[in-house]
Design a protein around this motif. Structure first.
Motif, PDB file in Angstrom:
ATOM      1  N   GLY A 126      -5.363  11.346 -11.042  1.00 52.36           N
ATOM      2  CA  GLY A 126      -6.445  10.845 -10.193  1.00 52.36           C
ATOM      3  C   GLY A 126      -6.303  11.332  -8.766  1.00 52.36           C
ATOM      4  N   ALA A 127      -5.077  11.300  -8.238  1.00 51.32           N
ATOM      5  CA  ALA A 127      -4.850  11.812  -6.886  1.00 51.32           C
ATOM      6  C   ALA A 127      -5.112  13.314  -6.811  1.00 51.32           C
ATOM      7  N   LEU A 128      -4.729  14.043  -7.863  1.00 53.41           N
ATOM      8  CA  LEU A 128      -5.005  15.486  -7.897  1.00 53.41           C
ATOM      9  C   LEU A 128      -6.509  15.754  -7.929  1.00 53.41           C
ATOM     10  N   ALA A 129      -7.240  14.949  -8.711  1.00 53.98           N
ATOM     11  CA  ALA A 129      -8.695  15.106  -8.752  1.00 53.98           C
ATOM     12  C   ALA A 129      -9.315  14.772  -7.404  1.00 53.98           C
ATOM     13  N   TRP A 130      -8.756  13.807  -6.691  1.00 51.13           N
ATOM     14  CA  TRP A 130      -9.286  13.458  -5.370  1.00 51.13           C
ATOM     15  C   TRP A 130      -9.142  14.636  -4.404  1.00 51.13           C
ATOM     16  N   VAL A 151     -14.107   9.337  -0.552  1.00 48.33           N
ATOM     17  CA  VAL A 151     -13.875   8.356   0.513  1.00 48.33           C
ATOM     18  C   VAL A 151     -13.416   7.021  -0.075  1.00 48.33           C
ATOM     19  N   VAL A 152     -13.999   6.595  -1.187  1.00 46.48           N
ATOM     20  CA  VAL A 152     -13.645   5.310  -1.790  1.00 46.48           C
ATOM     21  C   VAL A 152     -12.206   5.324  -2.283  1.00 46.48           C
ATOM     22  N   PHE A 153     -11.793   6.406  -2.913  1.00 48.43           N
ATOM     23  CA  PHE A 153     -10.483   6.442  -3.551  1.00 48.43           C
ATOM     24  C   PHE A 153      -9.339   6.198  -2.565  1.00 48.43           C
ATOM     25  N   PRO A 154      -9.245   6.922  -1.450  1.00 49.39           N
ATOM     26  CA  PRO A 154      -8.112   6.653  -0.546  1.00 49.39           C
ATOM     27  C   PRO A 154      -8.185   5.275   0.093  1.00 49.39           C
ATOM     28  N   LEU A 155      -9.407   4.774   0.372  1.00 53.33           N
ATOM     29  CA  LEU A 155      -9.512   3.434   0.933  1.00 53.33           C
ATOM     30  C   LEU A 155      -8.985   2.383  -0.039  1.00 53.33           C
ATOM     31  N   CYS A 156      -9.323   2.529  -1.317  1.00 51.88           N
ATOM     32  CA  CYS A 156      -8.812   1.591  -2.327  1.00 51.88           C
ATOM     33  C   CYS A 156      -7.304   1.757  -2.510  1.00 51.88           C
ATOM     34  N   PHE A 157      -6.818   2.979  -2.439  1.00 49.63           N
ATOM     35  CA  PHE A 157      -5.383   3.197  -2.605  1.00 49.63           C
ATOM     36  C   PHE A 157      -4.610   2.539  -1.467  1.00 49.63           C
ATOM     37  N   VAL A 158      -5.072   2.726  -0.251  1.00 49.27           N
ATOM     38  CA  VAL A 158      -4.391   2.111   0.891  1.00 49.27           C
ATOM     39  C   VAL A 158      -4.525   0.589   0.815  1.00 49.27           C
ATOM     40  N   GLY A 159      -5.704   0.084   0.452  1.00 44.42           N
ATOM     41  CA  GLY A 159      -5.879  -1.353   0.346  1.00 44.42           C
ATOM     42  C   GLY A 159      -5.000  -1.975  -0.717  1.00 44.42           C
ATOM     43  N   TRP A 196       7.655   0.465   0.344  1.00 42.49           N
ATOM     44  CA  TRP A 196       6.705   1.435   0.876  1.00 42.49           C
ATOM     45  C   TRP A 196       6.782   2.761   0.114  1.00 42.49           C
ATOM     46  N   VAL A 197       7.881   2.989  -0.583  1.00 42.27           N
ATOM     47  CA  VAL A 197       8.026   4.189  -1.407  1.00 42.27           C
ATOM     48  C   VAL A 197       7.679   3.878  -2.859  1.00 42.27           C
ATOM     49  N   ARG A 198       8.243   2.779  -3.386  1.00 41.71           N
ATOM     50  CA  ARG A 198       7.993   2.434  -4.784  1.00 41.71           C
ATOM     51  C   ARG A 198       6.540   2.057  -5.027  1.00 41.71           C
ATOM     52  N   GLY A 199       5.923   1.337  -4.085  1.00 44.77           N
ATOM     53  CA  GLY A 199       4.543   0.892  -4.273  1.00 44.77           C
ATOM     54  C   GLY A 199       3.565   2.039  -4.460  1.00 44.77           C
ATOM     55  N   PRO A 200       3.465   2.984  -3.528  1.00 38.44           N
ATOM     56  CA  PRO A 200       2.550   4.112  -3.736  1.00 38.44           C
ATOM     57  C   PRO A 200       2.888   4.943  -4.957  1.00 38.44           C
ATOM     58  N   ALA A 201       4.196   5.130  -5.246  1.00 41.45           N
ATOM     59  CA  ALA A 201       4.568   5.924  -6.415  1.00 41.45           C
ATOM     60  C   ALA A 201       4.110   5.243  -7.701  1.00 41.45           C
ATOM     61  N   TRP A 202       4.305   3.919  -7.795  1.00 42.35           N
ATOM     62  CA  TRP A 202       3.867   3.200  -8.996  1.00 42.35           C
ATOM     63  C   TRP A 202       2.358   3.256  -9.148  1.00 42.35           C
ATOM     64  N   ARG A 203       1.620   3.105  -8.065  1.00 38.15           N
ATOM     65  CA  ARG A 203       0.165   3.158  -8.141  1.00 38.15           C
ATOM     66  C   ARG A 203      -0.321   4.549  -8.523  1.00 38.15           C
ATOM     67  N   ALA A 204       0.367   5.568  -8.046  1.00 40.21           N
ATOM     68  CA  ALA A 204      -0.054   6.944  -8.355  1.00 40.21           C
ATOM     69  C   ALA A 204       0.155   7.275  -9.827  1.00 40.21           C
ATOM     70  N   VAL A 205       1.266   6.816 -10.413  1.00 44.61           N
ATOM     71  CA  VAL A 205       1.562   7.214 -11.784  1.00 44.61           C
ATOM     72  C   VAL A 205       0.978   6.246 -12.809  1.00 44.61           C
ATOM     73  N   TRP A 206       0.750   4.984 -12.437  1.00 38.36           N
ATOM     74  CA  TRP A 206       0.239   4.008 -13.398  1.00 38.36           C
ATOM     75  C   TRP A 206      -1.262   3.825 -13.257  1.00 38.36           C
TER      76      TRP A 206
END
Length: 469
Positions: A272-276, A297-305, A255-265
């Motif tokens: 991208g998160a900063l632009a959001w 709206v699309v970006f956080p939904l895709c990130f969570v999905g 739950w920590v590594r997954g979001p971090a990897w998606r944010a940086v890769w």
């Protein structure tokens, strides 16, 4: 004259950006051996382009054939020289072309005053520059796989939606339906992405505007084209299967590594998160800024999905594609050209440094070109030396079908029956065994091991053992 010079300078800058983005994607095109991740995809395309029989190969060594593999096979046949041990170049060039087309198609998103995305004329240039340097887009532009095709289809859908916003008509609606159908056919998990796009469309565009500009026949045409194309592709056997069910990460640490990897890769080093954040604050709920609202709206939904699928699943494509587009859109909202230039150059410099480091880490486990050429020569020598005495031509001592597919690539034309698993001497014409297990073979079998090393993914070293006559 000033306007013409400015447009000419922008055209030159855009051409330079596309050239640089294309150049950084050429690093892996000529590699003679595939990586374990791309080997099943390459074999699926080769089965269509070279008429290679795959019925006797283990499950997992060949990916399911989709429209992407069929298109790659057509492109490889057009380019020629797709057969033989070095034939991966022709297939990778198809992915390279799709990745370059993604960069070249970004200006088609247009300006907001014409129904487009960006606020200023240099917005598409910044978005293209960020896309040319984004780590996920660069990596998947080098490797053979459906990611680049899915990213291009996603961009084509956005361009068609932008065209529909400016000129509502049947053509744009049909293109939207076709792009969605191709995406679903390549990866059925795109249906989960569509489930996230539907509420984002309602919130981003606004229910009032949807009701005001609703065209029932246009929507019906998009659905008819999408369903009809999906049915035709399924009839031709070019269907990706059924969607996977979402699942929770296996451990609390994920739950920590997954979001971090998606944010940086996937999200371009976190930009991208900063632009959001910037687009959400700037766009808000103002009706004139619908593209910013839609992306926010699309970006956080895709990130969570993406957290509920391995490596993001189908949600990885919109995350990687939206990040540079959102960054270019956010930069185009800055009114001062000088401030835009300073911020854009700083972001591009950071992204270039981060991508260089991230790709160097990703390439660390990939064998070098000389090592790959040695592996291909050893496998071809084993194929020439081994008699055809067994029903199984090739056996690879590994439980990972991807490694088996990587070893199979140079021998795909001759190895009609393949097996993978523990080493058993004498049950295959060619045994690809790990160097550490050669001592466990009978002495007469170990003496038939060829001298060259076969290094596959993650530095695992194998040797080829031919059967006795």
């Amino acid at each position: 004259m000033g306007t013409k010079c400015r447009w000419f300078a922008q055209a030159l800058a855009f051409a330079a950006i596309v050239a640089v983005g294309a150049w950084v994607r050429l690093a892996h095109v000529g590699a003679p051996m595939p990586t374990p991740d791309e080997a099943p995809e390459l074999l699926a395309a080769a089965s269509r382009a070279e008429a290679v029989g795959t019925a006797g190969w283990p499950a997992g060594t060949v990916a399911r054939v989709t429209p992407f593999h069929e298109a790659a096979a057509v492109g490889a046949r057009f380019l020629g020289r797709h057969e033989g041990p070095g034939g991966a170049r022709s297939y990778r060039l198809v992915v390279f072309a799709l990745s370059a087309l993604f960069l070249a198609g970004i200006p088609a998103l247009g300006l907001r005053r014409r129904g487009g995305v960006f606020e200023t004329a240099d917005g598409p240039l910044w978005a293209a520059a960020f896309a040319a340097l984004a780590p996920a887009l660069v990596w998947h532009g080098q490797m053979f796989g459906p990611f680049a095709a899915q990213a291009f289809a996603f961009l084509a859908m956005l361009v068609a939606a932008r065209a529909y916003a400016q000129w509502p008509g049947y053509c744009a609606a049909a293109v939207v339906g076709a792009c969605l159908a191709v995406g679903v056919a390549v990866d059925p998990n795109v249906l989960w992405v569509l489930a996230a796009l539907a509420p984002a469309l309602l919130v981003g565009v606004g229910w009032t505007r949807l009701c005001l500009y609703w065209r029932t026949l246009h929507v019906a045409l998009a659905l008819a084209v999408g369903v009809g194309l999906c049915a035709a592709l399924a009839r031709l056997g070019l269907w990706g299967g059924v969607p996977d069910l979402p699942r929770l990460p296996p451990s609390a640490a994920d739950w920590v590594r997954g979001p971090a990897w998606r944010a940086v890769w996937l999200c371009a080093g976190g930009l991208g998160a900063l632009a959001w954040v910037g687009l959400t604050v700037w766009g808000g709920w103002r009706p004139a800024r619908r593209w910013a609202r839609l992306f926010s709206v699309v970006f956080p939904l895709c990130f969570v999905g993406s957290l509920f699928f391995e490596e993001g699943g189908a949600f990885a494509v919109p995350l990687a594609a939206l990040s540079p587009l959102m960054l270019g859109l956010a930069l185009s909202t800055v009114p001062s050209p000088w401030v835009r230039g300073v911020l854009g150059m700083a972001a591009a410099a950071f992204l270039a440094g981060w991508t260089s480091w991230a790709l160097a880490a990703a390439w660390r486990g990939v064998p070098t070109r000389p090592v790959q050429r040695e592996a291909a020569r050893t496998l071809l020598a084993a194929d020439a030396a081994a008699p055809r005495l067994r029903g199984t031509r090739l056996r690879v001592e590994t439980e990972d079908p991807r490694l088996c597919a990587a070893a199979l690539w140079p021998l795909r034309a001759s190895a009609r029956r393949v097996a993978c698993g523990e080493a058993v001497a004498g049950e295959a014409d060619i045994l690809v065994a790990e160097e550490a297990s050669l001592a466990e073979l009978p002495p007469q079998a170990a003496r038939r091991a060829l001298p060259g090393a076969i290094v596959l993914g993650e530095g695992r070293r194998f040797r080829a053992v031919v059967s006795g006559k």
